[in-house]
Design an enzyme around this catalytic site. Structure first.
Site, mmCIF file in Angstrom:
data_model
loop_
_atom_site.group_PDB
_atom_site.id
_atom_site.type_symbol
_atom_site.label_atom_id
_atom_site.label_comp_id
_atom_site.label_asym_id
_atom_site.label_seq_id
_atom_site.Cartn_x
_atom_site.Cartn_y
_atom_site.Cartn_z
ATOM 1 C CD GLU A 211 42.277 41.123 37.156
ATOM 2 O OE1 GLU A 211 41.866 41.169 38.457
ATOM 3 O OE2 GLU A 211 41.781 41.127 36.168
ATOM 4 C CD GLU A 337 42.201 37.755 33.616
ATOM 5 O OE1 GLU A 337 41.317 38.406 33.867
ATOM 6 O OE2 GLU A 337 43.127 37.519 34.168
HETATM 7 O O1 AHR Z 1 38.785 35.473 34.627
HETATM 8 C C1 AHR Z 1 38.287 35.401 36.016
HETATM 9 C C2 AHR Z 1 39.207 36.401 36.758
HETATM 10 O O2 AHR Z 1 38.938 37.525 36.459
HETATM 11 C C3 AHR Z 1 40.637 36.415 36.799
HETATM 12 O O3 AHR Z 1 41.225 35.284 37.695
HETATM 13 C C4 AHR Z 1 41.066 37.453 37.243
HETATM 14 O O4 AHR Z 1 42.444 38.046 36.680
HETATM 15 C C5 AHR Z 1 40.086 38.509 36.952
HETATM 16 O O5 AHR Z 1 39.884 39.584 37.705
#
Ligand code: AHR
Length: 538
Positions: A211, A337
């Protein structure tokens, strides 16, 4: 544009194409056995383990001296539960944590490793907890060797996210060296071997930041493209270990981030697309600030399922933008994710940040999402659910010696049979579900799924989102017939049903009757259910 009959039909909304009055069934599924999409990589069923809340400490890691049954510190119940689902790839150590993590802290003798403030130290309920809480201040007991041991125990490939924000590129090279160098070739290889791991770990997948538009450095896409190039140029390579780099992609499909990064790479040198194995899309649906993980109305359930179903559009949109410059689609999508994010549940230990108790509703989200990935098997090379244990769309709840599997776990177990199968086109037709939310009329898909073929066997999975109505469903096999069919279903009489420590078996799959008659199958898909239907093809 010219349309043939099939593509014309595909453009008609299901409710129009299949009027209820004209059919004996409520829903229809057409499976086009001779229309392959791509192989469903096992890696689409991966997980994510971040140093956040109760994922590592009290989740995966209990320590070798714990009273909780463990294998060299790793929770045995978790390893045992992973065996039937056969994990494929695990991403570690973050997430946002990755861009604050110094891997050197997590190697060498455990007793002398430093304790460091965790990235998440002051977030949510962690704020008021004692400083000794491992998820506030990381004792670094779980480092690279421990992660690799966990991967070996559950049979998963490692996927490591490197720190691009807070460490120089040199530390990235050295981490690769520590993992992949032969023991006698370098000081770092020797250090790894001194912990008992003489053979190189041969880590192939490396995330280059996380991110980077947010917690990973607050960069612009153009800035990130420069950092990505710098970090991945002249990386040390070791025998029998090709490196596959995953670049930090967009937040929920943000078109600008993808377009700017890909344009910047193309402008520098289009050959650089060969250096990017994956483009990481992150997408969370959920009810943060809008509801509760356990108590929700039917409309709130539909609203969540509608937002989970956005994944379909995000995959298509991001893929199309990538193709504007990467015309041959050398770079594949990695959804590293995804998940269903609710407010922290007070029934969960306070140090389990972003922990909640998943219900059948979350299982529907898991089914919808995995089916989406299968339908785009030609585009998506890897996906990792956030997260494995005690966090967001968790597969497990663990606390001390208490342990339970969630409905989402069972979806992964049921869907396992798709792995390495050939995804084939399937059309799911049923009237959309209409509902009112926030004063607006909304619609959510009623029936969605995916189909694959491997070794003469069809695997079809589907989700019935309706909280109230079962669906009498006819499945037409185009280009083949079924000799014998069987099914499995995950459902409960109430969509709020869930497993917890007191009642760990409230939700679990059972058999589903499927009638096979040559070219078609017939099945009743219960309300709020995830089903798997398998047929031996004639
Ligand atoms: O999964 C939790 C958080 O969500 C992660 O650390 C981040 O990459 C995302 O914003």
């Amino acid at each position: 544009m010219t349309l043939n009959r099939r593509s014309f039909l595909a453009t008609i909304p299901a409710a129009l194409a299949l009027p209820r009055v004209a059919r004996a069934a409520d829903a229809g599924i057409e499976v086009y056995l001779d229309e392959p999409i791509g192989t469903i990589s096992s890696r689409l069923h991966g997980q994510f383990v971040e140093h956040i809340g109760g994922v590592v400490y009290n989740g995966v890691w209990v320590g070798p001296d714990s009273k909780v049954a463990n294998i060299n510190g790793i929770r045995k119940a978790l390893v045992d539960a992973m065996k039937p689902i056969g994990s494929t790839v695990v991403r570690w150590p973050g997430g946002c944590f990755a861009d604050s993590y110094d891997w050197h802290d997590g190697v060498g003798p455990r007793a002398s490793r430093p304790r460091r403030a965790n990235f998440w130290t002051d977030v949510g309920r962690l704020k008021s907890l004692p400083q000794s809480t491992p998820s506030k201040n990381d004792p670094n007991e779980f480092g690279t060797n421990e992660f690799m041991q966990f991967c070996r125990l559950i049979g998963a490939e490692p996927y490591i996210a490197a720190n691009l924000r807070a460490l120089p590129a040199k530390d990235f090279y050295q981490w690769i060296e520590y993992c992949n160098s032969p023991a006698d070739a370098s000081t770092l290889g020797k250090l790894r071997a001194s912990a008992g791991d003489i053979e190189p770990f041969r880590v192939r997948f490396w995330g280059v930041g996380n991110e980077s538009w947010g917690c990973g450095g607050e960069m612009t896409a153009a800035e990130y493209s420069v950092e990505f190039r710098r970090f991945t140029a002249w990386v040390p390579n070791y025998p029998n270990t090709p490196l596959s780099f995953v670049a930090s992609g967009p937040n929920a499909g943000d078109p600008r981030w993808t377009r700017e990064f890909f344009s910047a790479i193309a402008a520098k040198n289009p050959d650089l697309f060969n250096r990017i194995w994956g483009w990481a899309l992150h997408y969370y649906c959920g009810t943060i600030g809008k509801g509760d993980s356990l108590n929700f109305s039917t409309e709130e359930a539909y609203e969540l399922l509608r937002s989970a179903d956005r994944m379909e559009g995000l995959v298509r949109q991001t893929w199309d933008i990538m193709g504007e410059t990467d015309r041959q689609h050398k770079v594949k999508l990695v959804v590293d994710e995804w998940g269903d994010w609710h407010n922290d549940d007070t029934a969960v230990a306070p140090h389990h940040l972003f922990g909640s108790i998943p219900t059948m509703r979350d299982a529907l989200v898991a089914g919808l999402t995995l089916d989406t990935f299968h339908r785009h098997a030609d585009k998506i090379a890897m996906a990792n659910v956030a997260q494995l244990v005690n966090n967001i769309q968790t597969l497990f709840l663990a606390d001390g010696d208490r342990f339970a599997v969630t409905p989402t776990y069972y979806v992964f177990r049921m869907y396992k049979d798709h792995r390495e199968g050939q995804s084939v086109r399937a059309q799911f037709s049923a009237p959309a579900i209409g509902y009112a939310f926030d004063g607006k009329n909304q619609h959510v898909v009623r029936l969605a799924g995916s189909a694959s073929v491997a070794s003469g066997r069809l695997t079809l999975t589907a989700v019935n989102n309706s909280v109230t109505d079962a669906l009498e469903t006819t499945i037409q096999l185009r280009g083949g017939s079924a000799k014998e069919a069987r099914g499995e279903v995950l459902t409960a009489s109430d969509i709020h049903a869930h497993n917890d420590f007191a009642n760990p078996e409230a939700v679990k799959p059972g058999p589903l009757t499927v009638e096979a008659a040559g070219g078609s199958l017939r099945v009743k898909i219960p309300a709020a259910s995830v089903v798997k239907i398998q047929a031996d093809l004639g």
